[in-house]
Design a protein around this motif. Structure first.
Motif, mmCIF file in Angstrom:
data_model
loop_
_atom_site.group_PDB
_atom_site.id
_atom_site.type_symbol
_atom_site.label_atom_id
_atom_site.label_comp_id
_atom_site.label_asym_id
_atom_site.label_seq_id
_atom_site.Cartn_x
_atom_site.Cartn_y
_atom_site.Cartn_z
ATOM 1 N N LEU A 1 5.959 -5.935 11.831
ATOM 2 C CA LEU A 1 5.582 -6.450 10.510
ATOM 3 C C LEU A 1 4.237 -5.875 10.071
ATOM 4 O O LEU A 1 4.089 -5.381 8.949
ATOM 5 C CB LEU A 1 5.504 -7.978 10.598
ATOM 6 C CG LEU A 1 5.924 -8.767 9.379
ATOM 7 C CD1 LEU A 1 7.346 -8.407 8.997
ATOM 8 C CD2 LEU A 1 5.811 -10.255 9.650
ATOM 9 N N ILE A 2 3.267 -5.931 10.971
ATOM 10 C CA ILE A 2 1.931 -5.405 10.624
ATOM 11 C C ILE A 2 2.031 -3.915 10.281
ATOM 12 O O ILE A 2 1.512 -3.451 9.266
ATOM 13 C CB ILE A 2 0.940 -5.619 11.789
ATOM 14 C CG1 ILE A 2 0.658 -7.107 11.970
ATOM 15 C CG2 ILE A 2 -0.360 -4.873 11.513
ATOM 16 C CD1 ILE A 2 -0.285 -7.421 13.109
ATOM 17 N N ILE B 1 3.673 -3.368 6.908
ATOM 18 C CA ILE B 1 2.802 -3.734 5.781
ATOM 19 C C ILE B 1 1.763 -2.638 5.548
ATOM 20 O O ILE B 1 1.569 -2.173 4.420
ATOM 21 C CB ILE B 1 2.108 -5.094 6.047
ATOM 22 C CG1 ILE B 1 3.139 -6.217 5.979
ATOM 23 C CG2 ILE B 1 1.011 -5.346 5.012
ATOM 24 C CD1 ILE B 1 2.595 -7.574 6.375
ATOM 25 N N LEU B 2 1.129 -2.183 6.632
ATOM 26 C CA LEU B 2 0.122 -1.120 6.488
ATOM 27 C C LEU B 2 0.759 0.144 5.918
ATOM 28 O O LEU B 2 0.197 0.806 5.049
ATOM 29 C CB LEU B 2 -0.536 -0.820 7.841
ATOM 30 C CG LEU B 2 -1.386 -1.929 8.431
ATOM 31 C CD1 LEU B 2 -1.963 -1.505 9.770
ATOM 32 C CD2 LEU B 2 -2.505 -2.311 7.477
ATOM 33 N N ILE C 1 1.321 -0.273 2.237
ATOM 34 C CA ILE C 1 0.063 -0.217 1.476
ATOM 35 C C ILE C 1 -0.357 1.241 1.263
ATOM 36 O O ILE C 1 -0.700 1.650 0.150
ATOM 37 C CB ILE C 1 -1.050 -1.004 2.209
ATOM 38 C CG1 ILE C 1 -0.755 -2.504 2.127
ATOM 39 C CG2 ILE C 1 -2.414 -0.704 1.596
ATOM 40 C CD1 ILE C 1 -1.684 -3.365 2.944
ATOM 41 N N ASN D 1 2.165 3.177 -0.989
ATOM 42 C CA ASN D 1 2.032 2.848 -2.405
ATOM 43 C C ASN D 1 0.997 3.713 -3.109
ATOM 44 O O ASN D 1 1.088 3.962 -4.303
ATOM 45 C CB ASN D 1 1.635 1.379 -2.564
ATOM 46 C CG ASN D 1 2.851 0.496 -2.717
ATOM 47 O OD1 ASN D 1 3.869 0.940 -3.217
ATOM 48 N ND2 ASN D 1 2.753 -0.728 -2.267
#
Lengths: 231, 249, 257
Positions: free
Chosen positions: C242-243, C246-247, C250, C253
């Motif tokens: 998950l971590i 997410i990174l 980010i 994006n």
């Protein structure tokens, strides 16, 4: 902006969670392995051990030590030196995978009963017992070694007989016991034993050995009641 | 009504390595408006910044300053992206997949209703004249066929604006004509088409307006009929205007 | 959701068509051949060795699957540039990354599954018990560690565009991941504060892959194969993934094409 704060907050929570699970699981892992399982400042001397750890294949490293032991032990040239490095192979194999229980059994049997090197055998047995005190077969060996040291053959044999009653004993014990029988018991009794080994053993080599011994005994006409035994 | 509006768009590329300081200006102060239903051709020499501008319109690149609005909204909005189609320059596709599978993938990305998906795919294949080839692997496709497949995936969602980056590169003369026909046909259906090209003879035949991007800036935007009044053809106009710029500098 | 599935399916199909699954054949030949060889060499422990070698091959070939499918993906993105056509579609970049993650782990899962079946057959032929829970859990551990490595690989692939760089980093993560527990165990003997801190950082940052290395402990009698432990490592892997995702999202994006 709010979204960013929320995500950062979420990541921080995850971070704590991961640290928690990591610590817990590591604790669990450390508790379950003997001290020597982990690398230490002297580990660099044994590069295979370090590589096995780094690539996550300790069990396989252990297997390769076992195979090199078989080669070392099978090489008759090493008989001259009384297989002096033998204990190292067992040590390396059990260092790499402390759970390789067969090595403790096989190793101590060879060292003690074949080569008569009691100290090394006891050391290996102690290592095995410190790893898994439930390996009671090793305790039988300890008994056998104690009586062999005292030259109390009857009790020594009793212990060996006990040892081979159970599954997973190294096949070498069966041969060992047969050889001792031939020395101290009557030829008939020894032959009877070889027949039972021939019938029950799972090890091809031992089967062959039993067959050869029987043939040898028959050729030299050592057996009195051949018919009865062969039946 | 303007469907695309760019105001003072500037793009400066940061140096690739953090220890280098030189910055590269890709385009500077672009102001451009594209009207609904027109075919707009962006002309320029290699490296003039045509692709950069298109990528900024599409949100693939973020402008260093200035704003781009599409349908009076930002491209970040998913709803807006549902209304546009884009084909990149010389599109390549993974060679072991079948044409149908690739279009199927893009149709899923457009969230096209599974019931009509198959018809839709066959329809676009028909438009780009690839029907009958849908079960061929890309390995067996020529460059031109891959280009047409690229066009097909851009048409899946019935886009209101179509962005085509060098749609004719890699095509043979027959391909030029086919692409031209497709563009004209789509335009008749009311679609806005924005494209880059340096095949001037083709641009001349399909465009309503052209803009010239030179040295990172737009130096002229004119309807094609006015250009043809003053000049022999588009090529003549283009060479003149570029030379004029050189003289000015 | 549909978009995530579409990306996953697309990536799986591509891996499948690129014949990544051919490594299975190599696996089958290797494990059967090796098993035959050692049955001659070390009779009394042949089942153990068949298991060890089989599990080792599964983990290595699963890692190879990851590297291959990563290479295919990165090649497509950097060289073929199809990604720009995908990104302008109404799909969020997060959906794209998640789809990619599932596509890759699906490939790895299928590979591991087939290899596991082959291994079970070989064990059965050699007279062992293929329905051993420990064996199953060891393979599951391998899969979990590969899932973690996949998330790390995706993270690496967005911070660097160089394929070799990405693979080399991944390789080091694999090795360090197996060593952090050992470093942690040595930590109390270390007096140098700097080294002490570095170990702490490594221990937290690098995925602790040794936790999932159940194949090395499969022969232990009393062991890690408890419900608590398995639960702990599953949660660890999910949180780590998950971590990482997410990174990755980010950074992705902010990425330009």
């Amino acid at each position: 902006m709010g979204k960013k704060i929320l995500i950062s907050f979420f990541i921080v929570i995850l971070f704590f969670l991961i640290n928690y699970t990591n610590n817990k699981a590591t604790e669990y892992l450390m508790k379950n392995q003997p001290k020597w399982y982990f690398l230490n400042f002297h580990s660099y001397k044994n590069i295979n051990h370090v590589l096995g750890t780094a690539f996550g294949l300790r069990a396989l490293t252990s297997d390769f030590y076992y195979i090199s032991f078989l080669q070392y032990y099978g090489d008759l040239r090493n008989a001259k030196t009384q297989y002096k490095d033998l204990a190292n192979y067992f040590n390396d194999a059990t260092d790499a995978d402390p759970g390789f229980e067969f090595v403790y059994l096989f190793g101590s049997a060879i060292l003690a009963f074949n080569l008569g090197r009691y100290d090394e055998a006891v050391k290996l047995i102690e290592k095995g017992l410190s790893y898994n005190p439930k390996m009671w077969k090793l305790r039988i060996y300890l008994g056998a070694i104690a009586y062999k040291e005292k030259n109390d053959k009857e009790k020594y044999i009793k212990f060996l007989e006990d040892a081979i009653k159970y599954e997973d004993h190294p096949a070498i014990l069966e041969r060992l016991l047969g050889n001792i029988y031939e020395q101290i018991k009557s030829a008939d009794e020894a032959a009877k034993y070889w027949v039972s080994v021939y019938k029950t053993t799972k090890d091809k080599e031992t089967k062959l050995h039993a067959y050869e011994r029987l043939m040898y005994m028959i050729k030299n006409k050592m057996i009195k009641n051949i018919d009865e035994i062969i039946k | 009504m303007n469907v695309i509006e760019a105001k003072n768009v500037t793009k400066i590329y940061k140096p690739l390595d953090f220890w280098k300081k030189e910055k590269i200006v890709a385009i500077r102060n672009i102001n451009l408006e594209i009207k609904k239903g027109e075919v707009f051709g962006l002309l320029g020499l290699n490296g003039a910044g045509k692709t950069t501008l298109m990528k900024i319109f599409l949100g693939l690149l973020k402008p260093t300053s200035g704003t781009v609005r599409i349908f009076n909204d930002t491209i970040e909005n998913r709803k807006i992206r549902e209304r546009i189609g884009y084909m990149s320059e010389l599109p390549y596709f993974p060679k072991y997949l079948k044409a149908y599978e690739i279009l199927d993938y893009f149709a899923d990305l457009f969230n096209i209703d599974p019931k009509i998906k198959k018809d839709k795919i066959n329809e676009v294949l028909e438009i780009v004249r690839l029907s009958g080839r849908q079960n061929f692997k890309i390995k067996a496709f020529s460059k031109g066929m891959q280009g047409r497949l690229g066009l097909a995936q851009a048409l899946l969602n019935d886009p209101e604006i179509l962005f085509l980056d060098e749609p004719m590169s890699g095509f043979d003369p027959l391909g030029y004509k086919e692409t031209r026909d497709i563009i004209i046909e789509l335009n008749k259906k009311g679609k806005t088409i924005f494209f880059n090209s340096h095949i001037l003879s083709e641009v001349e035949k399909v465009c309503d307006r052209v803009g010239v991007l030179h040295r990172k800036e737009i130096i002229d935007v004119q309807p094609i009929d006015q250009i043809l009044k003053k000049h022999k053809n588009l090529e003549d106009y283009f060479i003149n205007i570029i030379n004029d710029e050189k003289v000015k500098k | 959701m549909r978009r995530i599935l579409a990306v996953a399916e697309y990536i799986f199909k591509q891996n499948f068509r690129n014949k990544i699954l051919n490594v299975l054949i190599i696996f089958a030949i290797l494990s059967i051949g090796f098993s035959l060889l050692i049955s001659e060499l070390a009779k009394e422990v042949e089942i153990r060795m068949t298991k060890d070698f089989g599990l080792f091959s599964i983990s290595i070939f699963a890692f190879l699957t990851l590297v291959l499918s990563l290479t295919i993906q990165l090649f497509e993105e950097t060289e073929l540039k199809t990604i720009s056509m995908v990104i302008v579609k109404p799909i969020t970049r997060a959906e794209f990354i998640i789809g990619k993650f599932f596509g890759i782990i699906l490939t790895i899962f299928m590979n591991i599954l087939f290899m596991f079946i082959i291994l079970m057959v070989v064990i059965k032929i050699r007279g062992g018990d293929p329905w051993d829970l420990k064996l199953f859990l060891s393979v599951a551990g391998t899969f979990l560690s590969l899932s973690i490595l996949t998330s790390v690989a995706l993270f690496l692939s967005v911070i660097t565009t160089s394929i070799p760089g990405c693979i080399i980093f991944l390789f080091f993560t694999y090795i360090l991941g197996h060593l952090t527990v050992h470093l942690k165990n040595l930590q109390y003997k270390i007096t140098n504060q700097l080294v002490y801190k570095i170990i702490d950082i490594l221990y937290i940052m690098v995925p602790n892959l040794e936790l999932f290395n159940l194949k090395d402990k499969i022969h232990t009698n009393f062991s890690l194969f408890t419900f608590d432990y398995i639960l702990l490592i599953i949660s660890y892997s999910i949180i780590y993934i998950l971590i990482m995702l997410i990174l990755t999202v980010i950074i992705f994006n902010k990425k330009e094409f």
